[in-house]
Every structure is written in C-alpha cells, then in structure tokens.
Motif scaffolding. Structure first.
Motif, PDB file in Angstrom:
ATOM      1  N   VAL A  60      -7.275   9.421   7.464  1.00  0.00           N
ATOM      2  CA  VAL A  60      -6.461   8.765   6.442  1.00  0.00           C
ATOM      3  C   VAL A  60      -7.264   8.806   5.155  1.00  0.00           C
ATOM      4  O   VAL A  60      -8.430   8.401   5.122  1.00  0.00           O
ATOM      5  CB  VAL A  60      -6.099   7.320   6.809  1.00  0.00           C
ATOM      6  N   ASP A  91       0.838  -1.198   0.000  1.00  0.00           N
ATOM      7  CA  ASP A  91       0.000   0.000   0.000  1.00  0.00           C
ATOM      8  C   ASP A  91       0.877   1.254   0.000  1.00  0.00           C
ATOM      9  O   ASP A  91       1.575   1.525   0.975  1.00  0.00           O
ATOM     10  CB  ASP A  91      -0.911  -0.022   1.229  1.00  0.00           C
ATOM     11  N   ASN A 144      -1.744   6.049   0.678  1.00  0.00           N
ATOM     12  CA  ASN A 144      -2.511   6.674   1.752  1.00  0.00           C
ATOM     13  C   ASN A 144      -1.869   7.974   2.204  1.00  0.00           C
ATOM     14  O   ASN A 144      -0.647   8.077   2.318  1.00  0.00           O
ATOM     15  CB  ASN A 144      -2.636   5.753   2.968  1.00  0.00           C
ATOM     16  N   ASP A 177      -7.356   7.576   1.203  1.00  0.00           N
ATOM     17  CA  ASP A 177      -6.825   6.705   0.163  1.00  0.00           C
ATOM     18  C   ASP A 177      -6.915   7.476  -1.143  1.00  0.00           C
ATOM     19  O   ASP A 177      -8.006   7.738  -1.633  1.00  0.00           O
ATOM     20  CB  ASP A 177      -7.652   5.410   0.090  1.00  0.00           C
TER      21      ASP A 177
END
Length: 171
Positions: free
Chosen positions: A167, A149, A152, A169
């Motif tokens: 947070v 990932d 973010n 995305d």
C-alpha cells in the motif's frame, strides 16, 4: 512538488516489485492498481450517490497523471458517481472505457482469469478496496480504509505463484 514526490514513491515501489518478480518463474505478470474514490460531496447526508467535490475532482486528475506513466489495459469501477468520476480522467487520457463491476457479486476466479497478464485499475470504496485486495492476495491482511482517507494505492502483482502487495500513501 507533491506530484513528483508521489511519482517517485510509486516508481520506487514498482521497481522493487518488478525486481522481486524477475526472480520468479517466467510467467505472465498481472498488475492490479486499486484505489478508493476521491473526496465525495458530504453536504447532503441523504444522498447515497454523491458526486466528487472540487478537491475530489482535482485528486482524480492527479491519479490520472500518475497512471499516465503506467501501462493500463483495463479500468474497472463500481457504478457510483464518485467512483466513475474518479476513474474518468484516467480513462479519458488512456482512451479507454470504464467497465463497471459490483464488489459483492464479482466472480473473483473469472475476474482473475480474464485479467491475467494485464495491468488493471480498480476504483472502489473504503470497504471494498481492502476486501478486493484481500481476495486477490488470498488473505485478510487489509482492513477497511478510514472514511477520510482517499490517497492510498494498493498495488498487487501476481506472477505464477508469487503474489506481491504493498500500500502506497501517495499524498
């Protein structure tokens, strides 16, 4: 396009946080943008300091386009190729230098005092960005980021005693 959608979500989140903080005490607002480095080259398992892949370099440029829309007063990065390369396009577009930090040896009280009232970009790793965020907000809410990932954005605003965090995305 994806970039427009990412910017839209970022702007909505920022406006939300700005609205909330408007009702707090009229104190200096500090904003922290924390991101994990972009995609790194995994072809050599023995390389402890890999560079970014083509996809990672493209992501670093996308981050720069997002941060072009925002006020940034300082940029911090760990001293690794992948984090420095992630920060580089933003630093170049803002005509700023990247300040290096060590995630386990940073004096958080001194850092918070030094950055009070500023907007700061912090680039780190899957295990250091959540930890750094937790130290800023004063609790252990965020867990390590999955190793795949890279998209973010951890956003923390501090104004007086009010600490807001989210947070986003951006992919």
């Amino acid at each position: 396009t994806k970039l427009i959608t990412m910017k839209k979500y970022l702007i909505v989140a920022l406006l939300f946080l700005m609205t909330i903080s408007t009702f707090s005490q009229q104190e200096e607002k500090t904003t922290y943008y924390l991101i994990r480095h972009a995609e790194k080259d995994r072809s050599d398992k023995t390389d402890k300091n890999p560079e970014l892949t083509k996809k990672g370099k493209d992501r670093a440029k996308k981050w720069s386009k997002i941060f072009d829309e925002l006020k940034i007063d300082a940029i911090y990065s760990t001293d690794y190729n992948r984090t420095l390369q992630t920060a580089a396009p933003t630093a170049k577009s803002k005509k700023m230098s990247v300040q290096k930090y060590h995630p386990t040896n940073i004096d958080m009280k001194a850092f918070i005092k030094k950055t009070k009232g500023k907007s700061v970009l912090i680039v780190g790793h899957s295990n250091t960005i959540p930890s750094f965020t937790n130290k800023l907000i004063g609790n252990g809410k965020y867990l390590n980021i999955d190793d795949t990932d890279n998209d973010n954005l951890y956003l923390v605003t501090i104004e007086g005693d009010l600490i807001e965090h989210v947070v986003i995305d951006v992919e």
